[in-house]
Design an enzyme around this catalytic site. Structure first.
Site, PDB file in Angstrom:
ATOM      1  N   CYS A   1     -15.322   2.625 -27.416  1.00 34.61           N
ATOM      2  CA  CYS A   1     -16.670   3.186 -27.496  1.00 34.61           C
ATOM      3  C   CYS A   1     -17.241   3.400 -26.098  1.00 34.61           C
ATOM      4  O   CYS A   1     -18.207   2.741 -25.697  1.00 34.61           O
ATOM      5  CB  CYS A   1     -17.562   2.234 -28.267  1.00 34.61           C
ATOM      6  SG  CYS A   1     -17.214   2.270 -29.999  1.00 34.61           S
ATOM      7  N   GLU A   2     -16.604   4.246 -25.335  1.00 28.99           N
ATOM      8  CA  GLU A   2     -17.014   4.567 -23.962  1.00 28.99           C
ATOM      9  C   GLU A   2     -16.626   6.012 -23.720  1.00 28.99           C
ATOM     10  O   GLU A   2     -15.453   6.359 -23.903  1.00 28.99           O
ATOM     11  CB  GLU A   2     -16.209   3.739 -22.940  1.00 28.99           C
ATOM     12  CG  GLU A   2     -16.408   2.275 -22.940  1.00 28.99           C
ATOM     13  CD  GLU A   2     -17.666   1.834 -22.230  1.00 28.99           C
ATOM     14  OE1 GLU A   2     -18.114   2.522 -21.291  1.00 28.99           O
ATOM     15  OE2 GLU A   2     -18.201   0.797 -22.634  1.00 28.99           O
ATOM     16  N   GLY A  30       0.797  -1.229   0.000  1.00 31.79           N
ATOM     17  CA  GLY A  30       0.000   0.000   0.000  1.00 31.79           C
ATOM     18  C   GLY A  30       0.822   1.269   0.000  1.00 31.79           C
ATOM     19  O   GLY A  30       0.265   2.369   0.076  1.00 31.79           O
ATOM     20  N   GLU A  55       4.720  -6.173   1.780  1.00 28.04           N
ATOM     21  CA  GLU A  55       4.343  -6.642   0.438  1.00 28.04           C
ATOM     22  C   GLU A  55       4.119  -5.485  -0.525  1.00 28.04           C
ATOM     23  O   GLU A  55       3.001  -5.273  -0.996  1.00 28.04           O
ATOM     24  CB  GLU A  55       3.015  -7.410   0.512  1.00 28.04           C
ATOM     25  CG  GLU A  55       3.031  -8.641   1.341  1.00 28.04           C
ATOM     26  CD  GLU A  55       1.648  -9.248   1.473  1.00 28.04           C
ATOM     27  OE1 GLU A  55       1.574 -10.457   1.642  1.00 28.04           O
ATOM     28  OE2 GLU A  55       0.638  -8.505   1.421  1.00 28.04           O
ATOM     29  N   PRO A  56       5.147  -4.733  -0.845  1.00 26.04           N
ATOM     30  CA  PRO A  56       4.938  -3.616  -1.776  1.00 26.04           C
ATOM     31  C   PRO A  56       4.733  -4.102  -3.217  1.00 26.04           C
ATOM     32  O   PRO A  56       5.409  -5.034  -3.651  1.00 26.04           O
ATOM     33  CB  PRO A  56       6.239  -2.815  -1.673  1.00 26.04           C
ATOM     34  CG  PRO A  56       7.248  -3.763  -1.134  1.00 26.04           C
ATOM     35  CD  PRO A  56       6.530  -4.850  -0.386  1.00 26.04           C
ATOM     36  N   GLY A  57       3.804  -3.505  -3.904  1.00 24.03           N
ATOM     37  CA  GLY A  57       3.616  -3.777  -5.333  1.00 24.03           C
ATOM     38  C   GLY A  57       3.894  -2.501  -6.111  1.00 24.03           C
ATOM     39  O   GLY A  57       4.944  -2.319  -6.719  1.00 24.03           O
ATOM     40  N   ARG A  58       2.948  -1.572  -5.995  1.00 23.97           N
ATOM     41  CA  ARG A  58       3.043  -0.299  -6.720  1.00 23.97           C
ATOM     42  C   ARG A  58       4.369   0.414  -6.457  1.00 23.97           C
ATOM     43  O   ARG A  58       4.985   0.971  -7.364  1.00 23.97           O
ATOM     44  CB  ARG A  58       1.876   0.594  -6.253  1.00 23.97           C
ATOM     45  CG  ARG A  58       1.675   1.859  -7.040  1.00 23.97           C
ATOM     46  CD  ARG A  58       0.684   2.781  -6.320  1.00 23.97           C
ATOM     47  NE  ARG A  58      -0.547   2.112  -5.942  1.00 23.97           N
ATOM     48  CZ  ARG A  58      -1.625   2.021  -6.722  1.00 23.97           C
ATOM     49  NH1 ARG A  58      -1.626   2.576  -7.909  1.00 23.97           N
ATOM     50  NH2 ARG A  58      -2.709   1.404  -6.297  1.00 23.97           N
ATOM     51  N   ARG A  71      -7.158   2.542 -15.077  1.00 21.80           N
ATOM     52  CA  ARG A  71      -7.130   3.172 -13.756  1.00 21.80           C
ATOM     53  C   ARG A  71      -7.828   4.522 -13.700  1.00 21.80           C
ATOM     54  O   ARG A  71      -8.373   4.887 -12.662  1.00 21.80           O
ATOM     55  CB  ARG A  71      -5.689   3.292 -13.240  1.00 21.80           C
ATOM     56  CG  ARG A  71      -5.058   1.941 -12.916  1.00 21.80           C
ATOM     57  CD  ARG A  71      -3.754   2.073 -12.164  1.00 21.80           C
ATOM     58  NE  ARG A  71      -3.941   2.632 -10.844  1.00 21.80           N
ATOM     59  CZ  ARG A  71      -3.680   3.876 -10.510  1.00 21.80           C
ATOM     60  NH1 ARG A  71      -3.200   4.735 -11.389  1.00 21.80           N
ATOM     61  NH2 ARG A  71      -3.888   4.295  -9.288  1.00 21.80           N
ATOM     62  N   TYR A  85     -10.541   4.518 -10.929  1.00 19.40           N
ATOM     63  CA  TYR A  85     -10.245   5.242  -9.678  1.00 19.40           C
ATOM     64  C   TYR A  85     -10.026   6.735  -9.878  1.00 19.40           C
ATOM     65  O   TYR A  85      -9.443   7.380  -9.014  1.00 19.40           O
ATOM     66  CB  TYR A  85      -8.930   4.738  -9.040  1.00 19.40           C
ATOM     67  CG  TYR A  85      -8.656   3.280  -9.016  1.00 19.40           C
ATOM     68  CD1 TYR A  85      -9.503   2.409  -8.345  1.00 19.40           C
ATOM     69  CD2 TYR A  85      -7.511   2.776  -9.609  1.00 19.40           C
ATOM     70  CE1 TYR A  85      -9.197   1.062  -8.292  1.00 19.40           C
ATOM     71  CE2 TYR A  85      -7.211   1.426  -9.555  1.00 19.40           C
ATOM     72  CZ  TYR A  85      -8.060   0.566  -8.896  1.00 19.40           C
ATOM     73  OH  TYR A  85      -7.758  -0.768  -8.827  1.00 19.40           O
TER      74      TYR A  85
HETATM   75  C1  LIG Z   1      -2.782  -8.430   0.250  1.00 17.87           C
HETATM   76  C2  LIG Z   1      -2.124  -7.379  -0.557  1.00 17.87           C
HETATM   77  N1  LIG Z   1      -0.811  -7.175  -0.392  1.00 17.87           N
HETATM   78  C3  LIG Z   1      -0.145  -6.240  -1.122  1.00 17.87           C
HETATM   79  C4  LIG Z   1      -0.819  -5.475  -2.055  1.00 17.87           C
HETATM   80  C5  LIG Z   1      -0.025  -4.473  -2.838  1.00 17.87           C
HETATM   81  O1  LIG Z   1      -0.497  -3.208  -2.735  1.00 17.87           O
HETATM   82  P1  LIG Z   1       0.366  -2.010  -3.336  1.00 17.87           P
HETATM   83  O2  LIG Z   1       0.546  -2.283  -4.781  1.00 17.87           O
HETATM   84  O3  LIG Z   1      -0.456  -0.821  -3.099  1.00 17.87           O
HETATM   85  O4  LIG Z   1       1.657  -1.998  -2.611  1.00 17.87           O
HETATM   86  C6  LIG Z   1      -2.188  -5.646  -2.241  1.00 17.87           C
HETATM   87  C7  LIG Z   1      -2.924  -4.837  -3.212  1.00 17.87           C
HETATM   88  O5  LIG Z   1      -4.063  -4.970  -3.487  1.00 17.87           O
HETATM   89  C8  LIG Z   1      -2.863  -6.638  -1.480  1.00 17.87           C
HETATM   90  O6  LIG Z   1      -4.154  -6.853  -1.623  1.00 17.87           O
END
Ligand SMILES: Cc1ncc(COP(=O)(O)O)c(C=O)c1O
Length: 420
Positions: free
Chosen positions: A350-351, A237, A279-282, A319, A323
């Site tokens: 077509c939106e 997050g 658990e970083p993704g973004r 996105r 959002y």
């Molecule tokens: C369980 C869990 N972990 C990690 C993430 C990664 O979130 P972010 O990309 O915001 O770091 C998410 C995103 O939905 C998630 O649901």
């Protein structure tokens, strides 16, 4: 040529010419730099910690190989993600499997594959997983996902830790019933708790609040049942810079105050601190990606607004529609020209809602020019669809100033290949 926008040493106009558009471009160097920061500021700095890449942000075989080489774990939220990760050579023991509605087939797959951690979302999943594991003679490590009841300051669609959420157990259910049930089960190794409160957070207060709530819960589980957690997973997050947001913060801004809370809690308790996972993704991938489009139309409509139409849209970047995300854009052939036109960058679907950027300030453009939309590394390619039968773009990776194809462009034939 010569004066074009460059992305990590590669001329964006050249990339468009060579690989076509729309085109996702990912800088492997930028991804590796974020992994390095995670090591320096988190896993090397604090003992008994680990960082897991949330692959829902962006998943290719190449990114899995990068994560493996950087010593990262990876999460998964479906059988498809587990399959892709293992196929790319990830050690299943380094995987963390999430999901609020895992199927029986996915749970069997996770157990058979030897996924290291299964984050159990609810009681019926716990019971089913226990049965499957007993049948298979396995004992998977599990965490409980809890909804700590913290409202994060983000778009409601990406806020997940509030009480009224589809994700996880309530604190009360864990405390009164579920934890004891898991401790008594022979088929699972109940190791601790997980929370993820939302995505694209720029402040650390909600993470800290959630940590406090979850630590208090762990304290009560210890008092009531003698349960000592082996792991506390604080989710992802961590926010990044888009058009209207502050610059992407360093990971320390998030992890330091959480670690201070956790360390002080365990010091007072006199217990060994559990392993702490993030658990970083973004945060890892967003700034590392751009999307290059070709301009297909420029017009001023009856309301006097300028619309620039491009050759992609909501199928490659949903996105903005989902959002109200906002992006920065650069005109590839004129990166330094005065931005004297206010234009809405529209997709070709077509939106009416198929808009990539509302009211962007750009230099005047014409058909054939290219636009680079910045910070599209996260939740673009991974969320892409074939709406209006648009082919999913290719992904090009750039590394040390050289580009290579990472995912080939989808073809019309690919799109009908499963039709019977
Ligand atoms: C369980 C869990 N972990 C990690 C993430 C990664 O979130 P972010 O990309 O915001 O770091 C998410 C995103 O939905 C998630 O649901």
């Amino acid at each position: 040529m010569g004066n074009n926008f460059e992305f990590y040493g590669c001329d964006a106009a050249e990339l468009a010419r060579e690989y076509g558009t729309p085109l996702y471009v990912i800088s492997n160097d930028a991804v590796r730099a974020r992994c390095r920061e995670l090591r320096e500021s988190f896993t090397d700095r604090y003992e008994n910690t680990r960082a897991v890449y949330a692959c829902k942000a962006f998943l290719t075989q190449e990114i899995c190989r990068i994560m493996k080489s950087e010593g990262m774990g990876m999460d998964a939220v479906s059988g498809g993600e587990i399959y892709a990760e293992v196929k790319a050579g990830m050690d299943p023991g380094m995987l963390v499997f999430h999901g609020n509605s895992k199927t029986k087939a996915e749970l069997i797959q996770a157990v058979e594959t030897g996924v290291g951690t299964i984050v159990v979302d609810n009681m019926s999943e716990l019971e089913l997983l226990n049965e499957i594991a007993l049948e298979k003679g396995a004992k998977p490590g599990i965490l409980f996902r809890v909804a700590p009841g913290v409202d994060s300051h983000t778009h409601s669609y990406i806020s997940t830790g509030q009480l009224d959420s589809k994700f996880g157990f309530s604190i009360e259910e864990v405390e009164n019933h579920a934890a004891k049930a898991a401790m008594d089960m022979e088929g699972v190794d109940f190791r601790g708790l997980h929370f993820h409160i939302g995505s694209q957070l720029h402040e650390n207060d909600t993470h800290v609040m959630a940590v406090k709530i979850v630590l208090e819960l762990l304290g009560r589980l210890r008092d009531k049942y003698g349960f000592k957690a082996a792991e506390l997973n604080c989710g992802g997050g961590f926010g990044v810079h888009y058009k209207d947001d502050p610059e992407t913060p360093g990971i320390s801004m998030f992890v330091d105050p959480m670690m201070a809370e956790i360390d002080s809690f365990y010091e007072k308790l006199g217990d060994e601190r559990p392993m702490v996972t993030i658990e970083p993704g973004r945060w890892i991938i967003s700034d590392a990606g751009i999307t290059i489009y070709e301009v297909g139309s420029v017009k001023v409509n009856g309301a006097g607004k300028t619309y620039v139409g491009v050759d992609g849209g909501m199928p490659d970047n949903p996105r903005t529609a989902l959002y109200q995300a906002s992006y920065e854009v650069v005109v590839v052939e004129k990166p330094d020209a005065p931005k004297d036109v206010r234009a809405t960058i529209a997709g070709k679907c077509c939106e009416s809602g198929d808009i990539i950027i509302y009211d962007a300030d750009i230099p005047a453009v014409e058909r054939g020019d290219h636009l680079a939309v910045l910070s599209t590394g996260a939740y673009n390619y991974s969320m892409a669809s074939n709406y209006n039968r648009l082919c999913r773009p290719a992904v090009v990776a750039v590394e040390n100033g050289e580009a290579h194809l990472s995912v080939r462009r989808e073809t019309y034939e690919d799109m009908i290949s499963r039709d019977l």
